[in-house]
Design a protein around this motif. Sequence first.
Motif, short mmCIF file in Angstrom:
data_model
loop_
_atom_site.label_atom_id
_atom_site.label_comp_id
_atom_site.label_asym_id
_atom_site.label_seq_id
_atom_site.Cartn_x
_atom_site.Cartn_y
_atom_site.Cartn_z
N GLY A 2 1.00 -1.02 0.23
CA GLY A 2 -0.27 0.57 0.58
C GLY A 2 0.89 1.13 -0.10
N ILE A 3 -0.05 2.37 0.27
CA ILE A 3 0.73 3.52 0.40
C ILE A 3 1.58 3.67 1.50
CG2 ILE A 3 0.71 5.92 -0.33
CD1 ILE A 3 -1.85 5.96 -2.29
N GLY A 4 2.47 4.22 1.81
CA GLY A 4 2.35 4.84 3.12
C GLY A 4 2.29 5.71 3.68
N GLU A 47 -2.06 13.92 -8.84
CA GLU A 47 -2.92 12.50 -9.36
C GLU A 47 -2.28 12.14 -10.01
OE1 GLU A 47 -7.18 12.95 -11.40
OE2 GLU A 47 -5.61 14.51 -12.11
N GLU A 48 -1.15 12.28 -10.97
CA GLU A 48 -0.41 12.06 -11.37
C GLU A 48 0.62 11.09 -11.34
OE1 GLU A 48 2.11 10.58 -14.99
OE2 GLU A 48 -0.10 12.25 -15.06
N TYR A 54 1.18 4.42 -8.00
CA TYR A 54 0.67 3.89 -7.14
C TYR A 54 -0.46 2.91 -8.01
CZ TYR A 54 3.48 6.10 -3.39
OH TYR A 54 4.30 6.99 -2.96
N TYR A 55 -0.85 3.58 -8.13
CA TYR A 55 -2.78 3.54 -8.69
C TYR A 55 -1.82 1.90 -9.40
CZ TYR A 55 -7.08 2.23 -9.99
OH TYR A 55 -8.73 2.44 -10.35
N ALA A 59 -2.11 0.00 -5.24
CA ALA A 59 -1.90 0.60 -3.64
C ALA A 59 -2.68 1.48 -3.93
CB ALA A 59 -0.42 1.12 -3.51
N THR A 60 -3.95 1.72 -3.58
CA THR A 60 -5.30 2.82 -3.80
C THR A 60 -5.66 3.11 -2.69
OG1 THR A 60 -6.80 0.39 -3.94
CG2 THR A 60 -5.66 0.87 -6.01
N ASN A 61 -5.82 4.21 -2.90
CA ASN A 61 -7.07 4.79 -0.92
C ASN A 61 -7.93 5.88 -1.92
OD1 ASN A 61 -7.21 7.39 0.42
ND2 ASN A 61 -6.44 6.08 1.55
#
Length: 655
Positions: A2-4, A47-48, A54-55, A59-61
């Motif tokens: 995931g994203i830290g 966004e970029e 990540y996406y 790794a989504t949020n």
Amino acid sequence: MGIGIEDLERLNALPKEISKPDMDLEKLKRLPEYRRRQWWDELLRVEEEYYGKYYLGGATNEYLEANIAMSKLKLIVSFSDNGEQCPVHSFKEDEMTFMRGFEELVVIGRLSVDELVDYFKRVKGKERGLVKIAFDAVNQGYGVMDEIVRRSDIPGDLANAFTRVYGERLKKMEETAKKYIDKYGLPAVEADINSLLDESKYEREKIIERLNQSLSNLDDRLREGDDLKEGKNQLERTLRGLEREVVTKEAGRAALTSKLREFEDDKKDAWERYEKVESAWSESIGEIEERRKALDARELELKEAEERQRAELKDTARKAFEDELGNISRLKEELEKKGEALKSERAELGYERSEIEERLGKLRTILEGGEVKRFVTGDVAKIHEMNYIGRFDIKMNALPRTIYDPIEKKGRRINAWSDHYKFDDADKILSSLKVDYDEATGKLPLNLRSRYVVADKKYKLFGKEETKLIVEAAVLGHLLEYAENGFDTRTVTLSELLSVLTKYINRAELGNYFHVLGIASVTGFDKKVLEHINSNDFHNNFVSRYVSLCLVDLETGEVFYNESDDRIKAYLPLFKPLFDEEKMRAIREHVVGRLELKDFAVLDRIVEEATDGGEGGRRLAKKAFYDLEKEGIGEVRYDKEFGLVVANTRKKEVM
């Protein structure tokens, strides 16, 4: 993976701040435009990074996605409502209207549930928009957000963003509606349909009346500034004279510097008049936006009333609703067209100012020791122009051919063009200078334009023809410089290009057709132009769905375009100049040999020694000069005594 936490907090810092309910639209619109544009650029960067880094890796949020979507929508609405130029975006008008509707939730955040119940009791009969939807949803046992989304027809991802950002306030509104209904019953629905429609008609007519008065006042204020055009023309005449003196060195540096100071004083007076006119346009644009928002609100109210009472509406009442909604829609379209026209005129004013400033900057640079890079006489420019348009016409008439239409996403087989038009700017010369038509058209370049049109009948076999695609070659030059000075040294500035391009984009968007455009210049293009055309800013604001552009330097043969615009690549052969490669190699070798012997080469001598002469020879020799400059071997400049020369910039052997 995931994203830290640290990365998530960093990425979400700005989106969270803008999207939070406390940052309502009115507060956002009061912030300086430059600040909001900085935020927009930062959101694009966030966004970029999120979707690119990540996406795609899983790794989504959803919370971050919601905040980004909400922040972007809020900023776009703020630009639109303030009458400012909107960046390129994908939001629909319904979604922007939906965002404006959520401003009703401001009162929800300020009051407790009990206070809200009392508040809505006091304003009984005035419930509108989202508040009314909430009462209806609770009464019918639906979820408030589900009902809002159903009636508003917005996509699921945006609905999710609204739910996440405004979730607490939606919950409070639902609790308020339940408590209100338990205590007082459902608020009365507007019973008198005719009254509602009469109110809408009255408001619509008042909008037309006030707008006509506003535009009449604008005309009066613009008439007060009638001397603005003459002031601009005088500034340009003075500039042309200064440019001639600087290039030909008719006056000394001290005298020219003094004249530049005088010009600055004249310019200051002109700019004050510009600002008054710009202010008048901005006020009218703001009023149009205000009226359009009032129509949006009225339209939403009518649609909600129609939705609530659909089962009880008789055919006559239903027809009355449809007619009034149609009237509102047409008036909104007229307001939008008028607003866009005024914005275009205001932008043109800004381009004019910028162009004069850019020209002034070039003069200062030359006075401070800068070199004149291009020197093109009127007769040479005329030949270049006719050759460019002539070659283009020959290529365009090599039929049949198939070209791709990206608007309708299909190839078009062309056996014959629907129309072919030729234009020029001869009137610009004739209206400014005392020259006859034959002299102007026979000796001077005219900014020729050749336009080929593909059109289809709307209903295949009958109906009015509609333009579907245009391919056009155009020359952009400084005609009055050729007419008054006999030559031109100025490259095309960014302001000039954007002024021309904006008009093409506006017309193509209005006509819903694809326009391929090759703009050529004999004197070339500013470094800023070439940097800008490949920038993200240009891609976001000027790479239009409807217009695809390339720039052609007729002296060097180079073609420039935005690398992200794949559509133009198939059309480049139509615009690109061709050179005899074998002759070019021989001329290049001759020039390099001359540079080894004397450290510089004079164009006239090279034409005489290494070409067949004439304008064809000069064209090839110039091309060789500019190619060597690109390679770092020589530097091209104009010399008053020798004309165009290339000087050796390398100490070591170049062959």
